[in-house]
Write a protein that holds these residues in place. Structure first.
Motif, PDB file in Angstrom:
ATOM      1  N   VAL A 223      13.571 -22.019 -33.459  1.00 42.52           N
ATOM      2  CA  VAL A 223      12.411 -21.156 -33.715  1.00 42.52           C
ATOM      3  C   VAL A 223      12.854 -19.697 -33.788  1.00 42.52           C
ATOM      4  CG1 VAL A 223      10.150 -20.419 -32.905  1.00 42.52           C
ATOM      5  CG2 VAL A 223      10.857 -22.809 -32.601  1.00 42.52           C
ATOM      6  N   ASN A 224      13.739 -19.282 -32.887  1.00 40.01           N
ATOM      7  CA  ASN A 224      14.257 -17.920 -32.924  1.00 40.01           C
ATOM      8  C   ASN A 224      14.957 -17.617 -34.243  1.00 40.01           C
ATOM      9  OD1 ASN A 224      14.278 -16.246 -30.142  1.00 40.01           O
ATOM     10  ND2 ASN A 224      14.341 -18.432 -29.665  1.00 40.01           N
ATOM     11  N   LEU A 225      15.778 -18.533 -34.705  1.00 37.56           N
ATOM     12  CA  LEU A 225      16.515 -18.312 -35.946  1.00 37.56           C
ATOM     13  C   LEU A 225      15.572 -18.273 -37.142  1.00 37.56           C
ATOM     14  CD1 LEU A 225      19.633 -20.574 -35.271  1.00 37.56           C
ATOM     15  CD2 LEU A 225      19.486 -18.086 -35.107  1.00 37.56           C
ATOM     16  N   TRP A 226      14.516 -19.069 -37.090  1.00 37.04           N
ATOM     17  CA  TRP A 226      13.515 -19.022 -38.156  1.00 37.04           C
ATOM     18  C   TRP A 226      12.833 -17.657 -38.196  1.00 37.04           C
ATOM     19  CZ3 TRP A 226       8.123 -18.516 -37.929  1.00 37.04           C
ATOM     20  CH2 TRP A 226       7.453 -18.709 -39.139  1.00 37.04           C
ATOM     21  N   LEU A 227      12.532 -17.105 -37.047  1.00 35.88           N
ATOM     22  CA  LEU A 227      11.930 -15.768 -37.005  1.00 35.88           C
ATOM     23  C   LEU A 227      12.887 -14.729 -37.570  1.00 35.88           C
ATOM     24  CD1 LEU A 227      10.190 -15.928 -33.526  1.00 35.88           C
ATOM     25  CD2 LEU A 227       9.032 -15.647 -35.728  1.00 35.88           C
ATOM     26  N   LEU A 228      14.176 -14.867 -37.274  1.00 33.86           N
ATOM     27  CA  LEU A 228      15.170 -13.959 -37.850  1.00 33.86           C
ATOM     28  C   LEU A 228      15.160 -14.041 -39.371  1.00 33.86           C
ATOM     29  CD1 LEU A 228      17.622 -12.017 -37.378  1.00 33.86           C
ATOM     30  CD2 LEU A 228      19.059 -14.073 -37.374  1.00 33.86           C
ATOM     31  N   ASP A 229      14.994 -15.233 -39.893  1.00 30.62           N
ATOM     32  CA  ASP A 229      14.981 -15.451 -41.346  1.00 30.62           C
ATOM     33  C   ASP A 229      13.681 -14.997 -42.000  1.00 30.62           C
ATOM     34  OD1 ASP A 229      17.491 -16.616 -41.147  1.00 30.62           O
ATOM     35  OD2 ASP A 229      16.708 -18.670 -41.093  1.00 30.62           O
ATOM     36  N   ASN A 230      12.652 -14.773 -41.188  1.00 29.80           N
ATOM     37  CA  ASN A 230      11.328 -14.440 -41.716  1.00 29.80           C
ATOM     38  C   ASN A 230      10.797 -13.171 -41.046  1.00 29.80           C
ATOM     39  OD1 ASN A 230      10.291 -16.957 -43.473  1.00 29.80           O
ATOM     40  ND2 ASN A 230      11.528 -17.711 -41.756  1.00 29.80           N
ATOM     41  N   PRO A 231      11.380 -12.028 -41.376  1.00 28.49           N
ATOM     42  CA  PRO A 231      11.019 -10.778 -40.698  1.00 28.49           C
ATOM     43  C   PRO A 231       9.589 -10.315 -40.958  1.00 28.49           C
ATOM     44  CG  PRO A 231      12.475 -10.342 -42.560  1.00 28.49           C
ATOM     45  CD  PRO A 231      12.462 -11.826 -42.375  1.00 28.49           C
ATOM     46  N   SER A 232       8.897 -10.935 -41.882  1.00 28.67           N
ATOM     47  CA  SER A 232       7.496 -10.568 -42.117  1.00 28.67           C
ATOM     48  C   SER A 232       6.556 -11.233 -41.115  1.00 28.67           C
ATOM     49  CB  SER A 232       7.069 -10.956 -43.534  1.00 28.67           C
ATOM     50  OG  SER A 232       7.119 -12.364 -43.712  1.00 28.67           O
ATOM     51  N   VAL A 233       7.073 -12.165 -40.315  1.00 28.70           N
ATOM     52  CA  VAL A 233       6.250 -12.891 -39.348  1.00 28.70           C
ATOM     53  C   VAL A 233       6.254 -12.150 -38.016  1.00 28.70           C
ATOM     54  CG1 VAL A 233       5.937 -15.030 -38.053  1.00 28.70           C
ATOM     55  CG2 VAL A 233       6.697 -15.112 -40.441  1.00 28.70           C
ATOM     56  N   SER A 234       5.093 -11.693 -37.601  1.00 32.70           N
ATOM     57  CA  SER A 234       4.926 -11.059 -36.298  1.00 32.70           C
ATOM     58  C   SER A 234       3.817 -11.766 -35.542  1.00 32.70           C
ATOM     59  CB  SER A 234       4.581  -9.569 -36.451  1.00 32.70           C
ATOM     60  OG  SER A 234       5.688  -8.811 -36.899  1.00 32.70           O
ATOM     61  N   GLY A 235       3.843 -11.635 -34.227  1.00 34.24           N
ATOM     62  CA  GLY A 235       2.804 -12.231 -33.401  1.00 34.24           C
ATOM     63  C   GLY A 235       3.381 -12.804 -32.129  1.00 34.24           C
ATOM     64  N   VAL A 236       2.502 -13.285 -31.270  1.00 33.16           N
ATOM     65  CA  VAL A 236       2.901 -13.982 -30.051  1.00 33.16           C
ATOM     66  C   VAL A 236       2.613 -15.459 -30.270  1.00 33.16           C
ATOM     67  CG1 VAL A 236       2.496 -14.254 -27.578  1.00 33.16           C
ATOM     68  CG2 VAL A 236       2.441 -11.972 -28.612  1.00 33.16           C
ATOM     69  N   PHE A 237       3.653 -16.289 -30.112  1.00 32.67           N
ATOM     70  CA  PHE A 237       3.561 -17.702 -30.443  1.00 32.67           C
ATOM     71  C   PHE A 237       3.998 -18.566 -29.262  1.00 32.67           C
ATOM     72  CE2 PHE A 237       4.710 -15.345 -34.284  1.00 32.67           C
ATOM     73  CZ  PHE A 237       3.699 -15.721 -35.164  1.00 32.67           C
ATOM     74  N   ASN A 238       3.324 -19.693 -29.096  1.00 33.12           N
ATOM     75  CA  ASN A 238       3.803 -20.695 -28.153  1.00 33.12           C
ATOM     76  C   ASN A 238       5.072 -21.341 -28.688  1.00 33.12           C
ATOM     77  OD1 ASN A 238       1.724 -20.437 -26.250  1.00 33.12           O
ATOM     78  ND2 ASN A 238       0.408 -21.869 -27.353  1.00 33.12           N
TER      79      ASN A 238
END
Length: 313
Positions: A223-238
């Protein structure tokens, strides 16, 4: 380069190895190695530099505008039994605020560790900022930072993403001692006594039937690596599997892997009464809506993978 605070810790060190698997070794690990045993988690990792946590904020202030691609902020006091509130707030809240504000100043993506401890005894595990009900000061420190982030996020020009980790287990957690996962302790108990221990029933649950959302650390790293790949995604996620499974399934994963062992149910500790989450289950719909499609293994399969990793180690 990429910064991983808490990079010699449990999730952080696995993230460092996950980045290495992608061919990245331009990693600055930030940690506190007062407990020198944590070096074992990164001794075989490829990194560019190591900084003590007391040096990091000054370094980031000097380097953030041209050298840092992203900051993964996983460093924290994660001991849910620590009741020194001043220490907890300095480490988990104030330090995180300073790191975040420097990243916002330089438009550096900031991906940080929150916790399912923010939910406390609640049974609504959706990311409703301001509705948190933590049972300990650790959970409070994480909830307060989530609330701080939520106020800044609408004006932020760079990514801010928080992950509320549920019960993470897996490789490189041995340094955590009593805070290591039940699976890790079950392995040790089975070797020492031929039995694994679980709590007797409480809060209306039967023996060993208290339920948690158990997530393998490799799935959390994904999940962390996916967020790195998708810098347009912000928010607090479970960050959990979306499944609630009993502790008995953890025990079964261990005993099935070794082909032996019995479960011994022990009295529920008095000091945990009113401070224990007997049930958690991540609502991961927000993460899915953001675009994450990765799968999460169930706990019996994940525990067997973990036992095999420990055997290979």
């Amino acid at each position: 380069m990429i910064v991983v605070t808490g990079g010699a810790g449990f999730i952080g060190s696995n993230l460092v190895h996950g980045l290495n698997a992608r061919g990245r070794d331009d990693i600055v690990v930030v940690d506190d190695l007062t407990d020198g045993r944590k070096f074992l988690n990164i001794r075989d990792a490829g990194i560019a530099d190591y900084l003590d946590q007391d040096e990091f904020l000054d370094w980031l202030a000097e380097s953030g505008d041209h050298r840092v691609d992203a900051v993964f902020h996983l460093g924290a006091c994660s001991d849910t039994t620590e009741w020194d509130g001043r220490y907890m707030m300095e480490n988990n809240f104030e330090y995180s605020k300073q790191a975040l504000n420097l990243c916002l100043l330089y438009n550096v993506p900031f991906i940080y560790a929150s916790s399912a401890a923010v939910y406390g005894g609640d049974t609504d595990f959706t990311e409703q900022i301001g509705r948190e009900r933590p049972l300990n000061v650790y959970g409070y420190s994480k909830a307060l930072f989530d609330q701080y982030v939520a106020k800044l996020m609408p004006e932020a020009e760079s990514q801010i993403a928080g992950l509320r980790y549920f019960n993470v287990y897996g490789p490189r957690e041995q340094h955590k001692g009593g805070m290591a996962s039940v699976a890790y302790h079950h392995r040790q108990q089975l070797r020492d006594t031929g039995r694994v221990k679980l709590f007797e029933g409480c809060d209306g649950y039967g023996d060993g039937e208290q339920r948690r959302d158990f997530v393998h650390v490799d799935d959390a790293v994904a999940v962390n690596l996916w967020l790195l790949d998708n810098p347009s995604v912000s928010g607090v996620f479970n960050c959990g599997t979306g499944r609630s499974e009993p502790f008995n399934h953890v025990a079964q994963g261990v005993t099935e892997y070794f082909g032996e062992g019995e479960v011994e149910y022990i009295p529920f500790p008095a000091h945990l009464e009113g401070r224990y989450q007997s049930y958690t289950q991540a609502d991961i719909s927000k993460l899915r809506e953001a675009g994450y499609r990765g799968e999460f293994r169930d706990v019996r399969a994940g525990v067997k993978d973990y036992m095999a990793w420990l055997d290979d180690g």
